[in-house]
Scaffold this motif. Structure first.
Motif, mmCIF file in Angstrom:
data_model
loop_
_atom_site.group_PDB
_atom_site.id
_atom_site.type_symbol
_atom_site.label_atom_id
_atom_site.label_comp_id
_atom_site.label_asym_id
_atom_site.label_seq_id
_atom_site.Cartn_x
_atom_site.Cartn_y
_atom_site.Cartn_z
ATOM 1 N N GLY A 126 -27.292 -16.943 -20.114
ATOM 2 C CA GLY A 126 -27.736 -18.001 -21.020
ATOM 3 C C GLY A 126 -28.562 -17.550 -22.201
ATOM 4 O O GLY A 126 -28.033 -17.028 -23.168
ATOM 5 N N LYS A 127 -29.861 -17.731 -22.091
ATOM 6 C CA LYS A 127 -30.698 -17.571 -23.280
ATOM 7 C C LYS A 127 -31.138 -16.129 -23.483
ATOM 8 O O LYS A 127 -31.176 -15.340 -22.552
ATOM 9 C CB LYS A 127 -31.910 -18.478 -23.136
ATOM 10 C CG LYS A 127 -31.502 -19.914 -23.076
ATOM 11 C CD LYS A 127 -32.654 -20.782 -22.733
ATOM 12 C CE LYS A 127 -32.159 -22.154 -22.369
ATOM 13 N NZ LYS A 127 -33.205 -22.984 -21.830
ATOM 14 N N ASN A 128 -31.533 -15.867 -24.704
ATOM 15 C CA ASN A 128 -31.857 -14.500 -25.078
ATOM 16 C C ASN A 128 -33.313 -14.167 -24.797
ATOM 17 O O ASN A 128 -34.043 -13.707 -25.663
ATOM 18 C CB ASN A 128 -31.531 -14.328 -26.565
ATOM 19 C CG ASN A 128 -31.196 -12.908 -26.884
ATOM 20 O OD1 ASN A 128 -31.080 -12.082 -25.965
ATOM 21 N ND2 ASN A 128 -31.070 -12.592 -28.146
ATOM 22 N N GLU B 240 -27.855 -28.760 -23.173
ATOM 23 C CA GLU B 240 -28.566 -27.599 -23.688
ATOM 24 C C GLU B 240 -27.572 -26.534 -24.184
ATOM 25 O O GLU B 240 -27.720 -26.002 -25.269
ATOM 26 C CB GLU B 240 -29.351 -27.030 -22.506
ATOM 27 C CG GLU B 240 -30.709 -26.501 -22.811
ATOM 28 C CD GLU B 240 -31.290 -25.863 -21.549
ATOM 29 O OE1 GLU B 240 -32.147 -25.017 -21.716
ATOM 30 O OE2 GLU B 240 -30.860 -26.182 -20.413
ATOM 31 N N ARG B 241 -26.557 -26.252 -23.344
ATOM 32 C CA ARG B 241 -25.626 -25.165 -23.680
ATOM 33 C C ARG B 241 -24.870 -25.460 -24.985
ATOM 34 O O ARG B 241 -24.651 -24.571 -25.798
ATOM 35 C CB ARG B 241 -24.616 -24.951 -22.518
ATOM 36 C CG ARG B 241 -23.404 -24.091 -22.859
ATOM 37 C CD ARG B 241 -23.802 -22.666 -23.252
ATOM 38 N NE ARG B 241 -22.673 -21.843 -23.664
ATOM 39 C CZ ARG B 241 -22.215 -21.749 -24.909
ATOM 40 N NH1 ARG B 241 -22.772 -22.458 -25.880
ATOM 41 N NH2 ARG B 241 -21.211 -20.952 -25.190
ATOM 42 N N LEU C 73 -33.346 -16.525 -18.241
ATOM 43 C CA LEU C 73 -33.280 -17.977 -18.416
ATOM 44 C C LEU C 73 -31.831 -18.427 -18.543
ATOM 45 O O LEU C 73 -31.079 -17.888 -19.349
ATOM 46 C CB LEU C 73 -34.045 -18.394 -19.664
ATOM 47 C CG LEU C 73 -35.556 -18.385 -19.536
ATOM 48 C CD1 LEU C 73 -36.182 -18.785 -20.851
ATOM 49 C CD2 LEU C 73 -36.026 -19.311 -18.427
ATOM 50 N N GLN C 74 -31.470 -19.399 -17.742
ATOM 51 C CA GLN C 74 -30.102 -19.926 -17.812
ATOM 52 C C GLN C 74 -30.093 -21.249 -18.548
ATOM 53 O O GLN C 74 -31.123 -21.907 -18.673
ATOM 54 C CB GLN C 74 -29.602 -20.196 -16.395
ATOM 55 C CG GLN C 74 -29.344 -18.977 -15.580
ATOM 56 C CD GLN C 74 -29.036 -19.387 -14.166
ATOM 57 O OE1 GLN C 74 -29.886 -19.320 -13.299
ATOM 58 N NE2 GLN C 74 -27.825 -19.842 -13.943
ATOM 59 N N TYR C 75 -28.897 -21.669 -18.966
ATOM 60 C CA TYR C 75 -28.743 -23.040 -19.440
ATOM 61 C C TYR C 75 -28.674 -23.930 -18.207
ATOM 62 O O TYR C 75 -27.917 -23.642 -17.282
ATOM 63 C CB TYR C 75 -27.455 -23.208 -20.244
ATOM 64 C CG TYR C 75 -27.504 -22.534 -21.583
ATOM 65 C CD1 TYR C 75 -28.359 -23.003 -22.577
ATOM 66 C CD2 TYR C 75 -26.700 -21.431 -21.855
ATOM 67 C CE1 TYR C 75 -28.403 -22.375 -23.818
ATOM 68 C CE2 TYR C 75 -26.745 -20.804 -23.093
ATOM 69 C CZ TYR C 75 -27.601 -21.281 -24.063
ATOM 70 O OH TYR C 75 -27.647 -20.671 -25.282
ATOM 71 N N SER D 139 -35.776 -12.628 -21.466
ATOM 72 C CA SER D 139 -35.871 -12.182 -20.070
ATOM 73 C C SER D 139 -37.231 -11.535 -19.873
ATOM 74 O O SER D 139 -37.876 -11.111 -20.834
ATOM 75 C CB SER D 139 -34.754 -11.187 -19.757
ATOM 76 O OG SER D 139 -34.830 -10.100 -20.648
#
Ligand SMILES: NC(=O)c1ccc[n+]([C@@H]2O[C@H](COP(=O)([O-])OP(=O)(O)OC[C@H]3O[C@@H](n4cnc5c(N)ncnc54)[C@H](O)[C@@H]3O)[C@@H](O)[C@H]2O)c1
Length: 339
Positions: A263-265, A285-286, A278-280, A267
Protein backbone atom coordinates in the motif's frame (compact mmCIF):
# COMPACT_ATOMS: atom_id res chain seq x y z
CA UNK A 1 -22.89 26.12 -19.33
CA UNK A 2 -22.84 26.90 -15.59
CA UNK A 3 -22.27 24.29 -12.95
CA UNK A 4 -23.55 20.83 -13.77
CA UNK A 5 -26.37 20.23 -11.29
CA UNK A 6 -26.40 16.74 -9.82
CA UNK A 7 -29.06 14.66 -8.14
CA UNK A 8 -27.61 11.80 -6.09
CA UNK A 9 -29.91 8.77 -6.28
CA UNK A 10 -28.94 6.51 -3.39
CA UNK A 11 -27.26 7.90 -0.28
CA UNK A 12 -25.38 4.86 1.04
CA UNK A 13 -21.69 3.93 1.17
CA UNK A 14 -20.49 4.92 -2.27
CA UNK A 15 -22.89 7.89 -2.53
CA UNK A 16 -21.07 9.47 0.36
CA UNK A 17 -17.73 9.17 -1.47
CA UNK A 18 -19.18 10.66 -4.67
CA UNK A 19 -21.15 13.36 -2.84
CA UNK A 20 -18.10 14.68 -1.00
CA UNK A 21 -15.88 14.41 -4.07
CA UNK A 22 -18.35 16.50 -6.07
CA UNK A 23 -18.66 19.07 -3.30
CA UNK A 24 -14.99 19.35 -2.37
CA UNK A 25 -13.06 18.56 -5.55
CA UNK A 26 -15.26 19.36 -8.53
CA UNK A 27 -16.24 23.05 -8.55
CA UNK A 28 -17.84 22.72 -11.98
CA UNK A 29 -20.58 20.62 -10.36
CA UNK A 30 -23.16 21.18 -7.65
CA UNK A 31 -25.16 18.54 -5.80
CA UNK A 32 -28.68 19.98 -5.64
CA UNK A 33 -30.72 17.00 -4.41
CA UNK A 34 -30.30 13.72 -2.56
CA UNK A 35 -32.67 10.77 -2.99
CA UNK A 36 -32.88 7.66 -0.86
CA UNK A 37 -35.91 5.48 -0.26
CA UNK A 38 -34.88 5.58 3.40
CA UNK A 39 -35.57 9.25 3.96
CA UNK A 40 -33.45 9.50 7.12
CA UNK A 41 -30.39 8.35 5.13
CA UNK A 42 -31.08 10.92 2.40
CA UNK A 43 -31.55 13.64 5.01
CA UNK A 44 -28.31 12.80 6.78
CA UNK A 45 -26.19 12.91 3.63
CA UNK A 46 -27.97 16.05 2.39
CA UNK A 47 -27.23 17.75 5.69
CA UNK A 48 -23.57 16.72 5.57
CA UNK A 49 -23.30 18.05 2.01
CA UNK A 50 -25.33 21.21 2.68
CA UNK A 51 -27.98 20.22 0.13
CA UNK A 52 -31.51 21.55 0.58
CA UNK A 53 -33.65 19.14 -1.48
CA UNK A 54 -34.31 15.62 -0.31
CA UNK A 55 -36.57 12.99 -1.90
CA UNK A 56 -37.71 9.52 -0.88
CA UNK A 57 -38.89 8.64 -4.36
CA UNK A 58 -36.55 9.21 -7.32
CA UNK A 59 -39.56 9.70 -9.64
CA UNK A 60 -40.51 12.79 -7.63
CA UNK A 61 -36.97 14.10 -8.02
CA UNK A 62 -37.18 13.55 -11.80
CA UNK A 63 -40.51 15.38 -11.78
CA UNK A 64 -38.92 18.31 -9.83
CA UNK A 65 -36.47 18.40 -12.74
CA UNK A 66 -34.04 21.11 -11.56
CA UNK A 67 -30.83 19.24 -12.34
CA UNK A 68 -28.79 18.06 -15.32
CA UNK A 69 -27.47 14.65 -14.28
CA UNK A 70 -27.94 11.80 -11.83
CA UNK A 71 -25.34 9.78 -9.95
CA UNK A 72 -26.95 6.38 -9.37
CA UNK A 73 -25.59 4.52 -6.35
CA UNK A 74 -28.57 2.43 -5.35
CA UNK A 75 -28.26 -1.38 -5.04
CA UNK A 76 -27.52 -3.14 -8.33
CA UNK A 77 -31.02 -4.61 -8.79
CA UNK A 78 -32.48 -1.09 -8.93
CA UNK A 79 -30.08 0.38 -11.52
CA UNK A 80 -32.15 -0.57 -14.57
CA UNK A 81 -35.45 1.22 -13.84
CA UNK A 82 -33.72 4.26 -12.37
CA UNK A 83 -31.31 4.72 -15.30
CA UNK A 84 -34.05 4.20 -17.89
CA UNK A 85 -36.36 6.71 -16.18
CA UNK A 86 -33.56 9.24 -15.72
CA UNK A 87 -32.56 8.95 -19.40
CA UNK A 88 -36.18 9.40 -20.48
CA UNK A 89 -36.30 12.52 -18.32
CA UNK A 90 -33.27 13.83 -20.26
CA UNK A 91 -30.73 13.47 -17.43
CA UNK A 92 -27.11 12.45 -18.00
CA UNK A 93 -26.28 9.31 -16.06
CA UNK A 94 -23.33 8.21 -13.99
CA UNK A 95 -24.21 4.69 -12.82
CA UNK A 96 -22.23 2.59 -10.41
CA UNK A 97 -20.93 -0.81 -11.45
CA UNK A 98 -22.14 -3.44 -12.10
CA UNK A 99 -24.34 -1.83 -14.74
CA UNK A 100 -27.24 -4.16 -13.85
CA UNK A 101 -28.05 -7.88 -13.56
CA UNK A 102 -28.73 -9.08 -17.11
CA UNK A 103 -27.86 -8.13 -20.68
CA UNK A 104 -31.43 -7.30 -21.71
CA UNK A 105 -31.62 -4.65 -19.00
CA UNK A 106 -28.14 -3.37 -19.90
CA UNK A 107 -29.22 -3.04 -23.53
CA UNK A 108 -32.29 -1.02 -22.65
CA UNK A 109 -30.25 1.27 -20.36
CA UNK A 110 -27.71 1.92 -23.12
CA UNK A 111 -30.43 2.34 -25.75
CA UNK A 112 -32.50 4.80 -23.67
CA UNK A 113 -29.43 6.94 -22.98
CA UNK A 114 -28.56 6.98 -26.69
CA UNK A 115 -32.14 7.66 -27.76
CA UNK A 116 -32.47 10.58 -25.36
CA UNK A 117 -29.05 12.05 -26.17
CA UNK A 118 -27.67 11.75 -22.63
CA UNK A 119 -24.27 10.51 -21.44
CA UNK A 120 -23.90 7.18 -19.68
CA UNK A 121 -20.76 6.48 -17.67
CA UNK A 122 -20.20 3.38 -15.53
CA UNK A 123 -18.22 3.59 -12.27
CA UNK A 124 -15.01 1.76 -13.17
CA UNK A 125 -12.74 4.13 -11.25
CA UNK A 126 -9.62 1.99 -11.76
CA UNK A 127 -9.52 3.39 -15.29
CA UNK A 128 -8.85 6.80 -13.72
CA UNK A 129 -6.28 5.68 -11.16
CA UNK A 130 -2.83 7.18 -11.95
CA UNK A 131 -1.03 3.81 -11.56
CA UNK A 132 -3.49 1.96 -13.80
CA UNK A 133 -3.30 4.74 -16.42
CA UNK A 134 0.51 4.68 -16.41
CA UNK A 135 0.59 0.88 -16.62
CA UNK A 136 -1.80 0.92 -19.57
CA UNK A 137 0.35 3.49 -21.36
CA UNK A 138 3.54 1.52 -20.70
CA UNK A 139 1.94 -1.69 -21.98
CA UNK A 140 0.84 0.14 -25.12
CA UNK A 141 4.37 1.51 -25.54
CA UNK A 142 5.56 -2.09 -25.52
CA UNK A 143 7.81 -1.93 -22.45
CA UNK A 144 7.00 -5.55 -21.57
CA UNK A 145 6.78 -6.64 -25.20
CA UNK A 146 3.62 -8.35 -26.30
CA UNK A 147 1.09 -8.77 -23.46
CA UNK A 148 0.43 -12.48 -22.95
CA UNK A 149 -1.20 -13.04 -19.56
CA UNK A 150 -2.97 -10.77 -17.08
CA UNK A 151 -3.79 -11.60 -13.46
CA UNK A 152 -6.05 -9.42 -11.36
CA UNK A 153 -6.52 -9.78 -7.63
CA UNK A 154 -9.52 -8.10 -5.99
CA UNK A 155 -10.02 -8.59 -2.27
CA UNK A 156 -12.18 -6.55 0.06
CA UNK A 157 -11.71 -6.13 3.81
CA UNK A 158 -15.37 -6.58 4.78
CA UNK A 159 -18.69 -7.78 3.44
CA UNK A 160 -20.83 -5.45 1.32
CA UNK A 161 -24.34 -4.53 2.58
CA UNK A 162 -26.83 -7.38 3.07
CA UNK A 163 -28.71 -6.93 -0.23
CA UNK A 164 -25.45 -7.86 -1.98
CA UNK A 165 -25.28 -11.27 -0.32
CA UNK A 166 -28.22 -12.32 -2.48
CA UNK A 167 -26.96 -13.24 -5.96
CA UNK A 168 -30.40 -12.36 -7.42
CA UNK A 169 -29.93 -8.77 -6.24
CA UNK A 170 -26.21 -8.22 -6.73
CA UNK A 171 -24.97 -10.78 -9.26
CA UNK A 172 -22.87 -12.36 -6.50
CA UNK A 173 -19.43 -11.33 -5.32
CA UNK A 174 -17.99 -11.61 -8.84
CA UNK A 175 -20.32 -8.75 -9.80
CA UNK A 176 -20.09 -6.82 -6.55
CA UNK A 177 -16.33 -7.09 -6.03
CA UNK A 178 -14.77 -8.38 -9.28
CA UNK A 179 -16.65 -6.30 -11.92
CA UNK A 180 -13.63 -4.01 -11.75
CA UNK A 181 -11.23 -6.91 -12.38
CA UNK A 182 -13.21 -8.11 -15.42
CA UNK A 183 -13.15 -4.57 -16.78
CA UNK A 184 -9.41 -4.20 -16.11
CA UNK A 185 -8.67 -7.48 -17.92
CA UNK A 186 -10.54 -6.41 -21.02
CA UNK A 187 -9.17 -2.86 -20.90
CA UNK A 188 -5.54 -3.97 -20.70
CA UNK A 189 -5.84 -6.72 -23.32
CA UNK A 190 -7.98 -4.54 -25.62
CA UNK A 191 -10.07 -7.62 -26.24
CA UNK A 192 -13.15 -9.38 -24.87
CA UNK A 193 -13.15 -12.55 -22.83
CA UNK A 194 -14.09 -15.43 -25.10
CA UNK A 195 -14.33 -18.24 -22.53
CA UNK A 196 -14.38 -18.41 -18.74
CA UNK A 197 -14.01 -21.23 -16.28
CA UNK A 198 -14.75 -20.36 -12.65
CA UNK A 199 -14.64 -22.02 -9.27
CA UNK A 200 -15.96 -20.59 -6.02
CA UNK A 201 -16.31 -21.45 -2.35
CA UNK A 202 -17.71 -20.00 0.80
CA UNK A 203 -14.79 -20.21 3.24
CA UNK A 204 -15.51 -17.34 5.56
CA UNK A 205 -19.27 -16.92 5.94
CA UNK A 206 -20.89 -20.34 6.54
CA UNK A 207 -23.95 -18.71 8.16
CA UNK A 208 -24.79 -16.78 5.00
CA UNK A 209 -25.11 -19.98 2.99
CA UNK A 210 -28.22 -20.90 5.00
CA UNK A 211 -30.10 -17.79 3.95
CA UNK A 212 -28.39 -17.34 0.57
CA UNK A 213 -27.58 -20.81 -0.82
CA UNK A 214 -25.67 -19.46 -3.83
CA UNK A 215 -23.48 -17.15 -1.77
CA UNK A 216 -19.71 -17.52 -2.30
CA UNK A 217 -16.97 -15.38 -0.80
CA UNK A 218 -13.98 -16.55 -2.80
CA UNK A 219 -13.65 -17.27 -6.53
CA UNK A 220 -11.08 -17.84 -9.22
CA UNK A 221 -11.79 -17.26 -12.91
CA UNK A 222 -9.61 -18.47 -15.79
CA UNK A 223 -10.26 -16.72 -19.06
CA UNK A 224 -9.23 -16.74 -22.69
CA UNK A 225 -9.57 -13.68 -24.90
CA UNK A 226 -10.58 -13.35 -28.54
CA UNK A 227 -7.08 -12.03 -29.32
CA UNK A 228 -5.41 -15.12 -27.84
CA UNK A 229 -4.33 -13.70 -24.44
CA UNK A 230 -5.00 -15.40 -21.11
CA UNK A 231 -6.44 -13.96 -17.92
CA UNK A 232 -6.92 -14.91 -14.27
CA UNK A 233 -9.03 -13.23 -11.60
CA UNK A 234 -8.90 -14.11 -7.94
CA UNK A 235 -11.49 -12.52 -5.71
CA UNK A 236 -12.18 -12.83 -2.01
CA UNK A 237 -14.00 -10.95 0.72
CA UNK A 238 -14.12 -10.38 3.64
CA UNK A 239 -10.36 -10.84 3.95
CA UNK A 240 -9.96 -8.53 6.93
CA UNK A 241 -6.33 -7.61 6.26
CA UNK A 242 -7.05 -4.64 4.00
CA UNK A 243 -8.23 -3.65 0.53
CA UNK A 244 -6.05 -5.48 -1.92
CA UNK A 245 -6.25 -4.60 -5.63
CA UNK A 246 -3.31 -5.77 -7.74
CA UNK A 247 -2.70 -6.55 -11.37
CA UNK A 248 0.21 -8.45 -12.86
CA UNK A 249 0.88 -8.19 -16.59
CA UNK A 250 3.16 -10.76 -18.17
CA UNK A 251 4.63 -9.83 -21.52
CA UNK A 252 6.97 -11.49 -23.99
CA UNK A 253 9.80 -9.21 -22.76
CA UNK A 254 9.03 -8.70 -19.09
CA UNK A 255 6.48 -8.30 -16.36
CA UNK A 256 4.64 -5.36 -14.80
CA UNK A 257 3.01 -5.04 -11.38
CA UNK A 258 0.21 -2.56 -10.67
CA UNK A 259 -0.57 -1.97 -7.00
CA UNK A 260 0.98 -3.57 -3.97
CA UNK A 261 -0.45 -5.12 -0.85
CA UNK A 262 2.08 -2.97 1.06
CA UNK A 263 0.00 0.00 0.00
CA UNK A 264 1.44 3.25 1.20
CA UNK A 265 4.93 4.55 0.85
CA UNK A 266 5.73 4.56 4.55
CA UNK A 267 7.31 1.84 6.64
CA UNK A 268 9.08 1.66 9.98
CA UNK A 269 11.01 -0.84 11.96
CA UNK A 270 11.32 -1.25 15.71
CA UNK A 271 13.54 -3.40 17.95
CA UNK A 272 10.77 -5.70 19.11
CA UNK A 273 8.26 -5.72 16.25
CA UNK A 274 10.26 -6.02 13.04
CA UNK A 275 9.04 -4.21 9.95
CA UNK A 276 5.76 -2.25 9.93
CA UNK A 277 4.07 -1.36 6.68
CA UNK A 278 0.90 0.62 6.03
CA UNK A 279 -1.80 -0.98 3.92
CA UNK A 280 -4.85 0.46 2.26
CA UNK A 281 -7.76 -0.44 4.49
CA UNK A 282 -10.62 0.39 2.14
CA UNK A 283 -11.54 0.92 -1.52
CA UNK A 284 -12.24 4.56 -0.68
CA UNK A 285 -8.63 5.03 0.34
CA UNK A 286 -6.97 2.94 -2.39
CA UNK A 287 -8.82 4.59 -5.26
CA UNK A 288 -9.26 8.06 -3.72
CA UNK A 289 -7.83 9.78 -6.80
CA UNK A 290 -9.67 7.48 -9.22
CA UNK A 291 -13.06 8.28 -7.65
CA UNK A 292 -12.45 12.02 -8.02
CA UNK A 293 -11.07 11.74 -11.56
CA UNK A 294 -13.94 9.57 -12.84
CA UNK A 295 -16.53 12.12 -11.71
CA UNK A 296 -14.49 15.03 -13.04
CA UNK A 297 -14.39 13.16 -16.35
CA UNK A 298 -18.18 12.65 -16.28
CA UNK A 299 -18.80 16.35 -15.56
CA UNK A 300 -16.33 17.38 -18.28
CA UNK A 301 -18.01 15.10 -20.80
CA UNK A 302 -21.30 16.91 -20.12
CA UNK A 303 -19.74 20.38 -20.31
CA UNK A 304 -17.70 19.62 -23.44
CA UNK A 305 -20.28 17.30 -24.98
CA UNK A 306 -17.81 14.44 -25.39
CA UNK A 307 -18.32 10.71 -24.90
CA UNK A 308 -17.31 9.31 -21.49
CA UNK A 309 -14.26 7.01 -21.73
CA UNK A 310 -16.03 4.32 -19.70
CA UNK A 311 -19.26 3.58 -21.52
CA UNK A 312 -22.41 1.55 -21.00
CA UNK A 313 -20.93 -1.01 -23.42
CA UNK A 314 -17.94 -1.39 -21.08
CA UNK A 315 -20.35 -2.05 -18.21
CA UNK A 316 -22.22 -4.53 -20.40
CA UNK A 317 -19.16 -6.58 -21.37
CA UNK A 318 -17.98 -6.84 -17.77
CA UNK A 319 -21.51 -7.98 -16.87
CA UNK A 320 -21.50 -10.59 -19.66
CA UNK A 321 -18.28 -12.07 -18.26
CA UNK A 322 -19.70 -12.07 -14.71
CA UNK A 323 -22.87 -13.86 -15.86
CA UNK A 324 -20.88 -16.55 -17.71
CA UNK A 325 -18.55 -17.00 -14.70
CA UNK A 326 -21.49 -17.41 -12.29
CA UNK A 327 -22.92 -19.97 -14.67
CA UNK A 328 -19.56 -21.78 -14.85
CA UNK A 329 -19.47 -21.94 -11.03
CA UNK A 330 -22.87 -23.64 -11.07
CA UNK A 331 -22.27 -26.03 -13.94
CA UNK A 332 -18.59 -26.77 -13.39
CA UNK A 333 -18.02 -26.16 -17.10
CA UNK A 334 -15.81 -23.91 -19.17
CA UNK A 335 -18.22 -21.60 -21.00
CA UNK A 336 -18.22 -19.18 -23.89
CA UNK A 337 -19.21 -15.68 -22.82
CA UNK A 338 -22.42 -14.55 -24.52
CA UNK A 339 -22.37 -10.86 -25.37
N1 LIG B 1 -17.16 1.64 -7.64
C1 LIG B 1 -16.98 1.13 -6.46
O1 LIG B 1 -15.85 0.96 -6.01
C2 LIG B 1 -18.16 0.76 -5.62
C3 LIG B 1 -18.01 0.64 -4.23
C4 LIG B 1 -19.14 0.27 -3.49
C5 LIG B 1 -20.35 0.03 -4.11
N2 LIG B 1 -20.45 0.14 -5.46
C6 LIG B 1 -21.74 -0.11 -6.14
O2 LIG B 1 -22.63 0.96 -5.81
C7 LIG B 1 -23.95 0.49 -5.62
C8 LIG B 1 -24.39 0.81 -4.19
O3 LIG B 1 -23.54 0.18 -3.27
P1 LIG B 1 -23.43 0.69 -1.74
O4 LIG B 1 -22.42 -0.19 -1.12
O5 LIG B 1 -23.26 2.16 -1.70
O6 LIG B 1 -24.88 0.29 -1.21
P2 LIG B 1 -25.65 0.82 0.09
O7 LIG B 1 -26.59 -0.24 0.46
O8 LIG B 1 -24.65 1.32 1.09
O9 LIG B 1 -26.41 2.10 -0.45
C9 LIG B 1 -27.52 2.02 -1.30
C10 LIG B 1 -28.55 3.06 -0.86
O10 LIG B 1 -29.59 3.08 -1.83
C11 LIG B 1 -30.85 3.20 -1.14
N3 LIG B 1 -31.89 2.67 -2.03
C12 LIG B 1 -32.24 1.37 -2.26
N4 LIG B 1 -33.21 1.30 -3.21
C13 LIG B 1 -33.48 2.57 -3.58
C14 LIG B 1 -34.38 3.15 -4.51
N5 LIG B 1 -35.17 2.40 -5.27
N6 LIG B 1 -34.41 4.50 -4.61
C15 LIG B 1 -33.60 5.28 -3.85
N7 LIG B 1 -32.72 4.79 -2.95
C16 LIG B 1 -32.65 3.45 -2.83
C17 LIG B 1 -30.65 2.43 0.14
O11 LIG B 1 -31.56 2.85 1.14
C18 LIG B 1 -29.19 2.74 0.49
O12 LIG B 1 -29.07 3.86 1.35
C19 LIG B 1 -23.91 -1.01 -5.94
O13 LIG B 1 -24.26 -1.21 -7.28
C20 LIG B 1 -22.45 -1.38 -5.71
O14 LIG B 1 -22.02 -2.49 -6.46
C21 LIG B 1 -19.40 0.52 -6.21
Amino acid sequence: MGKVRICLIGAGRVAKVHGFNLKVHIPSSEVVAVVDNQLSIARKLAEELGVARVFKDYQKALHWDKFDAVVVTTPTFTHHPIVVDAAQAGKHVFCEKPITLNLKEADSMIEECQKNGVKLQIGFMRRFDPEFILAKRKVEEGVIGELLLIKSTGRGPGLPPEWAWDIQKSGGMLAEVASHDFDALMWFTQSRLETVEAIAANYRCPDLKIRYPRFYDTAVVLGTFYNGKMGVIDMSCPVGYGYDARVELLGSEGVMFVGDVRGKNLSWSTRDKGMNLLQYLSWRERFKEGYIAELQHFINSIIKNTSPLVSGEDGRRSLAAVIASNCSIQTGKKLRVTY
